[in-house]
Scaffold this motif. Structure first.
Motif, PDB file in Angstrom:
ATOM      1  N   ILE A  47      49.037  51.865  36.586  1.00 17.08           N
ATOM      2  CA  ILE A  47      47.878  52.425  37.288  1.00 17.08           C
ATOM      3  C   ILE A  47      48.268  52.582  38.749  1.00 17.08           C
ATOM      4  N   GLY A  48      47.862  53.672  39.361  1.00 18.24           N
ATOM      5  CA  GLY A  48      48.217  53.869  40.765  1.00 18.24           C
ATOM      6  C   GLY A  48      48.084  55.324  41.160  1.00 18.24           C
ATOM      7  N   GLU A  49      48.768  55.668  42.264  1.00 17.51           N
ATOM      8  CA  GLU A  49      48.791  57.073  42.695  1.00 17.51           C
ATOM      9  C   GLU A  49      49.335  57.910  41.542  1.00 17.51           C
ATOM     10  N   GLU A  50      48.769  59.088  41.352  1.00 21.99           N
ATOM     11  CA  GLU A  50      49.178  59.908  40.205  1.00 21.99           C
ATOM     12  C   GLU A  50      50.688  60.157  40.206  1.00 21.99           C
ATOM     13  N   HIS A  51      51.223  60.538  41.404  1.00 19.49           N
ATOM     14  CA  HIS A  51      52.654  60.888  41.424  1.00 19.49           C
ATOM     15  C   HIS A  51      53.515  59.694  41.006  1.00 19.49           C
ATOM     16  N   ALA A  52      53.084  58.477  41.379  1.00 19.15           N
ATOM     17  CA  ALA A  52      53.882  57.290  41.042  1.00 19.15           C
ATOM     18  C   ALA A  52      53.784  56.966  39.548  1.00 19.15           C
ATOM     19  N   VAL A  53      52.615  57.191  38.983  1.00 16.98           N
ATOM     20  CA  VAL A  53      52.439  56.866  37.553  1.00 16.98           C
ATOM     21  C   VAL A  53      53.215  57.840  36.675  1.00 16.98           C
ATOM     22  N   ILE A  54      53.219  59.124  37.064  1.00 24.81           N
ATOM     23  CA  ILE A  54      53.876  60.102  36.181  1.00 24.81           C
ATOM     24  C   ILE A  54      55.380  60.251  36.448  1.00 24.81           C
ATOM     25  N   LYS A  55      55.801  59.714  37.590  1.00 22.12           N
ATOM     26  CA  LYS A  55      57.240  59.746  37.899  1.00 22.12           C
ATOM     27  C   LYS A  55      57.991  59.019  36.766  1.00 22.12           C
ATOM     28  N   ASP A  56      59.055  59.532  36.347  1.00 20.50           N
ATOM     29  CA  ASP A  56      59.890  58.939  35.280  1.00 20.50           C
ATOM     30  C   ASP A  56      59.223  58.938  33.911  1.00 20.50           C
ATOM     31  N   LEU A  57      58.089  59.594  33.800  1.00 13.51           N
ATOM     32  CA  LEU A  57      57.397  59.568  32.508  1.00 13.51           C
ATOM     33  C   LEU A  57      57.742  60.841  31.753  1.00 13.51           C
ATOM     34  N   SER A  58      58.360  60.709  30.618  1.00 14.80           N
ATOM     35  CA  SER A  58      58.628  61.904  29.835  1.00 14.80           C
ATOM     36  C   SER A  58      57.349  62.260  29.086  1.00 14.80           C
ATOM     37  N   LEU A  59      57.002  63.548  29.102  1.00 19.89           N
ATOM     38  CA  LEU A  59      55.756  63.948  28.436  1.00 19.89           C
ATOM     39  C   LEU A  59      55.808  63.659  26.950  1.00 19.89           C
ATOM     40  N   TYR A  60      57.032  63.486  26.436  1.00 18.86           N
ATOM     41  CA  TYR A  60      57.136  63.115  25.014  1.00 18.86           C
ATOM     42  C   TYR A  60      56.626  61.697  24.773  1.00 18.86           C
ATOM     43  N   ASP A  61      56.539  60.916  25.876  1.00 16.49           N
ATOM     44  CA  ASP A  61      56.050  59.526  25.756  1.00 16.49           C
ATOM     45  C   ASP A  61      54.533  59.471  25.622  1.00 16.49           C
TER      46      ASP A  61
END
Ligand SMILES: N=CN[C@@H](CCC(=O)O)C(=O)O
Ligand SMILES: [Zn+2]
Length: 414
Positions: A47-61
């Protein structure tokens, strides 16, 4: 393993803390203007700033992605005080009350709580389950994801155990987390009117041991009030409960100051309820003993009584929580948004203080602070989306519920 991403949300959550929030910290809320929350298997993983949460997150996840379109996202409400398990409404009594008959006079004449007792005794277990279910699902639609439910409309062993079984079924068959309280000391039954001490002995020697043996209730509550249970009787009942492993809490000083808040401090109950008439001295004792004040402004509204002194409690460092007190008599509402609005407008709590009171402090009052009440990594993903960009909408948009969506363990439930 289901993974859901909620992004583009204005997130507001009580600040992380190892104790209930009180005094200057009562309104300690963290906010993120453009936040995101990643939920895996019902728990908050990030949970956090959107950019930090989605950083390193593959959309396949991510299995499900929801754009919250800037809406406000807050923890699900925790309602730490209800009598929502009942068989019949008491509309006629409401008309009597607004025409001027005092609440305690109606009880003294054999109505009020005692009329709810008759209705619960007459109802089958299935009927009681169905009426309770309807009430609880209504609470869920107003954003309550964790709820406390008391027995107390049985007043004999058999009917109290029946109520507790029904409440336990609600816990198993609805999405809500349910904290269960035994309240056989809710009123003195008519047949013991002249000899209330005999009823107190039945509570301590028969009902409390039977409830402990049944193993459903975690807490024990008592209505300490003029004409109901005296301070001495309340002490006896709660000490017996403690002896049997039930955690005490107390309806204290709702109508008259009978010293209930002081007893809460003496026994170090997890919370004291109502407190409209509590003395300054006993509020200080509560602060010292770290007892949470469960305030029920919708009851003051419905009984047309002065509100509990929330501001003074906050000054004294008493942690404040908010609850509906949903019951068929003194206060019929399932709506935490209504309670929130009353707390802000009529008890002069800030929006931040009311948010803390209706989430994390309420979770502390149920000893469920480790899993619910704030949005933190590892806690359940219980949260609400509001039709507004801050929690102020809960007080600002009066008389309606701004709760648009309710998520329990990451799943849309209302
Ligand atoms: N005051 C005692 N018990 C409830 C009311 C229950 C009822 O009237 O049925 C309360 O917390 O307000
Ligand atoms: Zn109550």
């Amino acid at each position: 393993m289901i993974t859901s991403l909620f992004r583009n949300a204005a997130i507001y959550t009580p600040a992380s803390s190892q104790t209930p929030l009180s005094g200057d910290s009562q309104g300690k809320v963290d906010s993120i203007a453009r936040g995101a929350l990643l939920c895996r298997n019902g728990l908050i993983e990030k949970i956090g700033e959107e950019h930090a949460v989605i950083k390193d997150l593959s959309l396949y996840d991510v299995d499900i992605e929801i754009d919250c379109e800037g809406c406000c996202l807050i923890p699900g409400f925790v309602d730490p005080h209800t009598h929502i398990c009942f068989a019949a409404r008491r509309e006629r009594e409401f008309s009597q009350r607004i025409a001027g008959t005092p609440y305690l006079d109606i009880l003294r004449a054999g109505g009020g709580i005692l009329s709810s007792v008759r209705a619960v005794k007459e109802a089958s277990e299935e009927e009681l389950f169905q009426t309770t279910l309807e009430n609880v699902l209504s609470a869920l639609s107003f954003g309550t994801t964790t709820i406390e439910i008391k027995s107390g409309y049985g007043l004999d062993t058999e009917t109290e155990l029946k109520m507790l079984r029904v409440i336990d079924r609600i816990r198993r068959e609805t999405p809500l987390d349910v904290a269960i309280t035994f309240m056989g000391a809710h009123a003195v039954p008519h047949e013991y009117k002249e000899d209330p001490d005999t009823f107190v002995s039945i509570l301590t020697d028969e009902m409390i041991p039977a409830v402990a043996k049944q193993g459903i209730a975690r807490f024990c509550d008592v209505f300490c009030e003029e004409g109901v249970f005296t301070l001495q009787q309340s002490r006896k009942i709660l000490q017996s409960a403690q002896k049997h492993g039930l955690k005490p809490r107390i309806h204290a000083d709702e109508v008259y100051d009978t010293g209930g808040a002081g007893l809460a401090a003496e026994l170090q109950t997890v919370s004291a309820e109502h407190l409209l008439a509590a003395s300054e001295r006993n509020l200080k004792a509560m602060a010292e003993a770290k007892v949470i004040a469960n305030l029920l402004p919708a009851t003051a509204y419905s009984l047309r009584k002065p509100y509990a002194p929330a501001r003074r409690m906050i000054e004294l460092n008493v942690p404040v929580a908010l609850a509906t007190d949903c019951n068929p008599g003194s206060c019929f509402t399932e709506s935490m948004p209504f309670v929130f609005g009353l707390a802000v407008m009529n008890m002069n709590m800030t929006v931040q203080e009311a948010l803390v009171a209706s989430t994390i402090n309420a979770a502390w009052a149920l000893e469920m602070q480790h899993s619910v009440g704030s949005l933190e990594v590892g806690k359940q993903a219980d949260f609400l989306l509001l039709d507004g960009d801050s929690p102020a909408i809960l007080a600002y948009h009066a008389g309606v519920s701004p709760v648009v969506s309710v998520y329990k363990k990451g799943v849309l439930v209302a």
